[in-house]
Enzyme design. Structure first.
Site, PDB file in Angstrom:
ATOM      1  N   GLY A  38     -23.646  39.970  -1.046  1.00 61.14           N
ATOM      2  CA  GLY A  38     -23.140  40.255  -2.384  1.00 61.14           C
ATOM      3  C   GLY A  38     -23.748  39.376  -3.467  1.00 61.14           C
ATOM      4  O   GLY A  38     -24.012  39.844  -4.574  1.00 61.14           O
ATOM      5  N   GLN A  69     -20.619  48.651  -1.027  1.00 65.33           N
ATOM      6  CA  GLN A  69     -19.778  48.647  -2.227  1.00 65.33           C
ATOM      7  C   GLN A  69     -20.273  47.608  -3.242  1.00 65.33           C
ATOM      8  O   GLN A  69     -20.073  47.749  -4.427  1.00 65.33           O
ATOM      9  CB  GLN A  69     -18.326  48.384  -1.770  1.00 65.33           C
ATOM     10  CG  GLN A  69     -17.386  47.736  -2.741  1.00 65.33           C
ATOM     11  CD  GLN A  69     -17.087  46.295  -2.348  1.00 65.33           C
ATOM     12  OE1 GLN A  69     -17.890  45.626  -1.706  1.00 65.33           O
ATOM     13  NE2 GLN A  69     -15.913  45.817  -2.737  1.00 65.33           N
ATOM     14  N   ARG A  70     -20.951  46.564  -2.789  1.00 68.97           N
ATOM     15  CA  ARG A  70     -21.367  45.482  -3.705  1.00 68.97           C
ATOM     16  C   ARG A  70     -22.768  44.959  -3.457  1.00 68.97           C
ATOM     17  O   ARG A  70     -23.354  44.338  -4.335  1.00 68.97           O
ATOM     18  CB  ARG A  70     -20.383  44.298  -3.585  1.00 68.97           C
ATOM     19  CG  ARG A  70     -20.420  43.637  -2.217  1.00 68.97           C
ATOM     20  CD  ARG A  70     -19.247  42.722  -1.957  1.00 68.97           C
ATOM     21  NE  ARG A  70     -19.348  42.096  -0.640  1.00 68.97           N
ATOM     22  CZ  ARG A  70     -19.087  42.694   0.514  1.00 68.97           C
ATOM     23  NH1 ARG A  70     -18.717  43.964   0.546  1.00 68.97           N
ATOM     24  NH2 ARG A  70     -19.207  42.048   1.656  1.00 68.97           N
ATOM     25  N   ASP A 127     -22.222  33.042   3.536  1.00 75.64           N
ATOM     26  CA  ASP A 127     -20.794  33.352   3.604  1.00 75.64           C
ATOM     27  C   ASP A 127     -20.013  32.376   4.464  1.00 75.64           C
ATOM     28  O   ASP A 127     -18.922  32.697   4.914  1.00 75.64           O
ATOM     29  CB  ASP A 127     -20.603  34.787   4.125  1.00 75.64           C
ATOM     30  CG  ASP A 127     -21.107  34.947   5.551  1.00 75.64           C
ATOM     31  OD1 ASP A 127     -21.682  33.990   6.096  1.00 75.64           O
ATOM     32  OD2 ASP A 127     -20.932  36.045   6.114  1.00 75.64           O
ATOM     33  N   CYS A 186     -14.958  37.773   3.385  1.00 76.01           N
ATOM     34  CA  CYS A 186     -14.762  39.000   2.614  1.00 76.01           C
ATOM     35  C   CYS A 186     -14.232  40.107   3.519  1.00 76.01           C
ATOM     36  O   CYS A 186     -13.468  40.964   3.089  1.00 76.01           O
ATOM     37  CB  CYS A 186     -16.082  39.456   1.987  1.00 76.01           C
ATOM     38  SG  CYS A 186     -16.732  38.325   0.752  1.00 76.01           S
ATOM     39  N   CYS A 246     -24.953  12.031   0.154  1.00 75.41           N
ATOM     40  CA  CYS A 246     -25.821  11.691  -0.986  1.00 75.41           C
ATOM     41  C   CYS A 246     -25.627  10.296  -1.554  1.00 75.41           C
ATOM     42  O   CYS A 246     -26.358   9.910  -2.467  1.00 75.41           O
ATOM     43  CB  CYS A 246     -25.663  12.728  -2.093  1.00 75.41           C
ATOM     44  SG  CYS A 246     -24.139  12.570  -3.047  1.00 75.41           S
TER      45      CYS A 246
END
Lengths: 256, 83
Positions: A38, A69-70, A127, A186, A246
């Site tokens: 997406g 859909q996306r 994701d 999702c 870091c």
């Protein structure tokens, strides 16, 4: 640039903040995109259209009906095809100036160093947290700017982590690696289609700023988007002085 | 006194009935802190990542001291990684 390119990129060249010099930087840029879903779809579409010379797109998943859909890079005819490969096919129809290296795999600490080393800018559009942490570690080890976006349900986030900027936090300053892992997929929670377009388009914008100007105004800031209320909020992201990823960089610094 | 509670992404499952979309107006007690509201609505620690009051980030260590005032908006985000 040849005549065709001067025409193709004329609307960018007209912008004084890009001009011919900036467009040439875009054309010689190499961007690594982690995830062709997406967020990766608008990222790759805008970067390819704008003439980024090389895109390396990584994704280990295959195109599925529920993606369409996306995930605007993919087509029903390519259901079952690897998403990186599907992206390469789509980008080829958009702009022959943009060369796509498709990496049809879920990349991790083994593969990432070589991929990140070759890139000017890295886009996080995956994701899951384990990939995000692995990408963050390699970007900070190799000094490459990271444009990170996330979207679920109606909620989106975007920031830029730039190890070349002393004040920039890294992704682990915001999401510590030792936090309990909670995967908000999702597939189970749902996601509003244009939300991924909004966040991914903003990621593409920050990539272009990094290629053209070498820096992003979003470094050290997190934008939060509520697609139900059409509201944005933002917060400053300081470095975590005790961040295991870091805090050691830029010796002589106190952290924040 | 009333405040607005907004819960994002997976946290919106914890909104009580009567919520409109991802928000609800809630009654708050005098001196009720952000941490007390988080407890009142049983929001799990692992999902309470970013806490903002009227758009200003409240550090985890300040949640117990920061009292919610009339008309303020408390927004809480879980960690999100979807792409």
């Amino acid at each position: 640039m040849d005549d065709r390119q001067l025409l193709r990129y004329s609307r960018h060249i007209l912008l004084k903040d890009i001009d011919i010099e900036g467009q040439e930087r875009i054309l010689s840029g190499h961007v690594l995109v982690i995830g062709a879903g997406g967020l990766g779809s608008p990222v790759a579409t805008y970067l390819a259209g704008a003439g980024v010379g090389q895109l390396t797109i990584c994704d280990g998943d295959d195109v599925d009906m529920t993606n369409l859909q996306r995930q605007t890079l993919h087509r029903e005819a390519r259901i079952g095809m690897n998403k990186a490969e599907s992206s390469r096919i789509e980008v080829a129809t958009l702009n022959p100036d943009c060369h796509v290296n498709a990496v049809p795999a879920r990349v991790g600490p083994e593969e990432l160093p070589e991929l990140v080393r070759q890139a000017d800018v890295v886009v996080e559009a995956s994701d899951n947290f384990s990939t995000r942490h692995a990408v963050n570690r390699v970007c900070f080890a190799l000094g490459k700017p990271l444009v990170s976006g996330a979207a679920i349900r109606f909620a989106g986030q975007i920031s830029v982590y730039d190890p070349r900027q002393e004040s920039s936090p890294c992704y682990a300053c915001l999401f510590p690696e030792d936090s309990p892992v909670y995967e908000d997929r999702c597939a189970s929670l749902g996601v509003f289609a244009p939300l991924t377009g909004t966040i991914g388009s903003m990621q593409a914008a920050e990539v272009l700023h990094l290629l053209v100007r070498g820096q992003s105004a979003l470094t050290g800031r997190l934008l939060l988007y509520d697609a139900l209320a059409a509201e944005w909020q933002e917060m400053d992201l300081p470095r975590r002085p005790d961040c295991p990823v870091c805090s050691e960089r830029n010796s002589g610094m106190t952290g924040i | 006194m009333q405040a607005k509670l907004k819960l994002f992404a997976s946290l919106s499952d914890f909104l009580p009935s009567g919520a409109q979309a991802n928000q609800i107006d809630i009654d708050i007690g005098d001196g009720e802190s952000v941490a007390a509201i988080i407890e009142r609505f049983h929001l799990p620690d692992r999902l309470v990542h970013l806490v903002l009051v009227d758009g200003v980030f409240i550090k985890p260590e300040d949640r117990a001291q920061r009292d919610l005032k009339d008309g303020e908006v408390l927004a809480i985000w879980p960690p999100v990684a979807g792409g």
